[in-house]
Enzyme design. Sequence first.
Site, PDB file in Angstrom:
ATOM      1  N   ASP A  35       5.371   5.114   2.318  1.00 60.52           N
ATOM      2  CA  ASP A  35       5.611   6.274   3.188  1.00 60.52           C
ATOM      3  C   ASP A  35       6.463   5.867   4.389  1.00 60.52           C
ATOM      4  O   ASP A  35       7.400   6.569   4.776  1.00 60.52           O
ATOM      5  CB  ASP A  35       4.282   6.863   3.682  1.00 60.52           C
ATOM      6  CG  ASP A  35       3.495   7.492   2.534  1.00 60.52           C
ATOM      7  OD1 ASP A  35       4.107   7.723   1.465  1.00 60.52           O
ATOM      8  OD2 ASP A  35       2.280   7.732   2.699  1.00 60.52           O
ATOM      9  N   SER A  42       0.845  -1.197   0.000  1.00 59.54           N
ATOM     10  CA  SER A  42       0.000   0.000   0.000  1.00 59.54           C
ATOM     11  C   SER A  42       0.878   1.245   0.000  1.00 59.54           C
ATOM     12  O   SER A  42       2.095   1.170   0.196  1.00 59.54           O
ATOM     13  CB  SER A  42      -0.885   0.012   1.246  1.00 59.54           C
ATOM     14  OG  SER A  42      -0.077   0.261   2.379  1.00 59.54           O
ATOM     15  N   LYS A  43       0.228   2.377  -0.218  1.00 60.97           N
ATOM     16  CA  LYS A  43       0.955   3.642  -0.216  1.00 60.97           C
ATOM     17  C   LYS A  43       1.618   3.848   1.149  1.00 60.97           C
ATOM     18  O   LYS A  43       2.712   4.369   1.249  1.00 60.97           O
ATOM     19  CB  LYS A  43      -0.010   4.784  -0.527  1.00 60.97           C
ATOM     20  CG  LYS A  43       0.613   6.163  -0.377  1.00 60.97           C
ATOM     21  CD  LYS A  43      -0.168   7.184  -1.139  1.00 60.97           C
ATOM     22  CE  LYS A  43       0.161   8.626  -0.833  1.00 60.97           C
ATOM     23  NZ  LYS A  43       1.237   8.981   0.028  1.00 60.97           N
ATOM     24  N   ARG A  44       0.924   3.400   2.193  1.00 62.30           N
ATOM     25  CA  ARG A  44       1.454   3.578   3.545  1.00 62.30           C
ATOM     26  C   ARG A  44       2.806   2.876   3.725  1.00 62.30           C
ATOM     27  O   ARG A  44       3.693   3.377   4.400  1.00 62.30           O
ATOM     28  CB  ARG A  44       0.444   3.091   4.588  1.00 62.30           C
ATOM     29  CG  ARG A  44       0.340   4.071   5.730  1.00 62.30           C
ATOM     30  CD  ARG A  44      -0.861   3.841   6.633  1.00 62.30           C
ATOM     31  NE  ARG A  44      -2.089   3.534   5.908  1.00 62.30           N
ATOM     32  CZ  ARG A  44      -2.868   2.477   6.212  1.00 62.30           C
ATOM     33  NH1 ARG A  44      -2.511   1.631   7.163  1.00 62.30           N
ATOM     34  NH2 ARG A  44      -3.983   2.286   5.559  1.00 62.30           N
TER      35      ARG A  44
END
Length: 503
Positions: A267, A262-264
């Site tokens: 990050d 996921s994008k998380r």
Amino acid sequence: MTKNVRVRFAPSPTGPLHIGGVRTALFNYLFAKKHNGTFILRIEDTDQNRYVEGAEKYIIDALKWCNMPFDEGPNTNEKFGPYRQSERKPLYKAYAEELIASGNAYYAFDTAEELNFQRKDHEANKKTFIYNWHNRLKLNNSLSLSAEDTQAKLDAGDDYVIRFKSPQDETLHLKDIIRGDIKIDTNILDDKVLFKSDGMPTYHLANIVDDHLMEISHVIRGEEWLPSLALHYQLYQAFGWDAPEFAHLPLILKPTGKGKLSKRDGDKLGFPVFPLLWEDPKTNEISRGYKEDGYFADAMVNFLAFLGWNPGTEQEIFNMEELIAAFDLKKVNKSGARFDPDKIKWFNHHYMKEQNNDELADIFKNSRPELADIDTSYIAMTVDLIKERATFVSDFWDLTSFFFVTPTVYDAKASKKALKEGTADLMNEVISLLNANTHFTVETLQTEIKGWITSNEISFGKVMMPLRLALVGALQGPDVFDIIYMIGKNETVKRIENLIKTI
Ligand code: GLU
């Protein structure tokens, strides 16, 4: 493969294209090109609530950056156009009605409240509400209502949806190129919504109708669409159309291998999950992109090709042509592919060597104010000398700064190692040799200085280490004679004198 290969990449413009979407596009592209087929871009924008400004342009820019041009798509060879589903809106209704006429679909008038009530009621009894054969006659639809009542509701303009009538007690036999044969019991399927009274088809109907009208031969898409396959098969059957072949690509997993990327994750661990930088048009939040982070498109493509596929040999470096030649859907794995951000760095490091020096020099020059007045061809020569040690252009300055600025400090450890008794005398001798050298080529410099070292039986390190220290400020960098040649005689002499002064 006898039939004409026509594949489509069919993203929904709901935000920036995730790296997994780029992998789907790539596998479609490789498959198309391998079979002299057609690669199509179709924008699936029927869900207007999720439409995001700029997302379509982003998708097209990303495909362009990755060198995966589409043969047909919005504004490109619109043989089967339009290629944006919102512009195809008028054609879907007739198909939904065709299914009603053939008994494969029906109107349903249940309101959101009624459906909510059913859901809660089922939950209270520890059951899950599924709108299908086992309860559809108790609900508010054209199967439970009389023909007159149904017509009256339609005439009155009541909100409706058209649902697919999923059959009872049947076993579906589905085929997937990657997963093999799949059996599905129709009793577990719900009657999916195909069309809404606002005139918009849902994903399922639009997707099947368009794949049929656009003569798609193979549907290659992410695993998350596998649960829709049963419905899609039934829709082809209901229309009496030949279904395309299907291939559902494995999920892309987090670097830990557990769960979907996921994008998380990006990050948290500091890597992008998007090909290009994206600025959210509403929140102005910036998401990093591989391109802007200094990755090369060919490195990313090579890396993505290996997410779920491998050629079955040891070879890892493949350019696009080689990928096209080697690609085989049958060699795509079923199990999830772990995303390894270090591996894409490894590819980038490899592809750095293959980049054009002038282009790299341009990017480098634009990234450093110190280089503004320096000739690009000189910068390109320095790049050529160091690029095999770099992963990103952002590594260049540390590897080349001594080509542009005179060192003012000397690495302490290096000084201890390089500066010995007699160093100053030896360095003065080197200065004399340099001054006597008239041709000033790498070869003559090398022959003369090395010749002098050997004939005087001096150890190489005693000369080469302080010389390097003088030129670079540390015991690093490319060949000393390349550096001397690049910075020139006067600058070299000046740097050696600077070092002597510190001894
Ligand atoms: N619009 C769907 C998506 O966003 C397409 C799925 C498919 O390829 O059928 O991925």
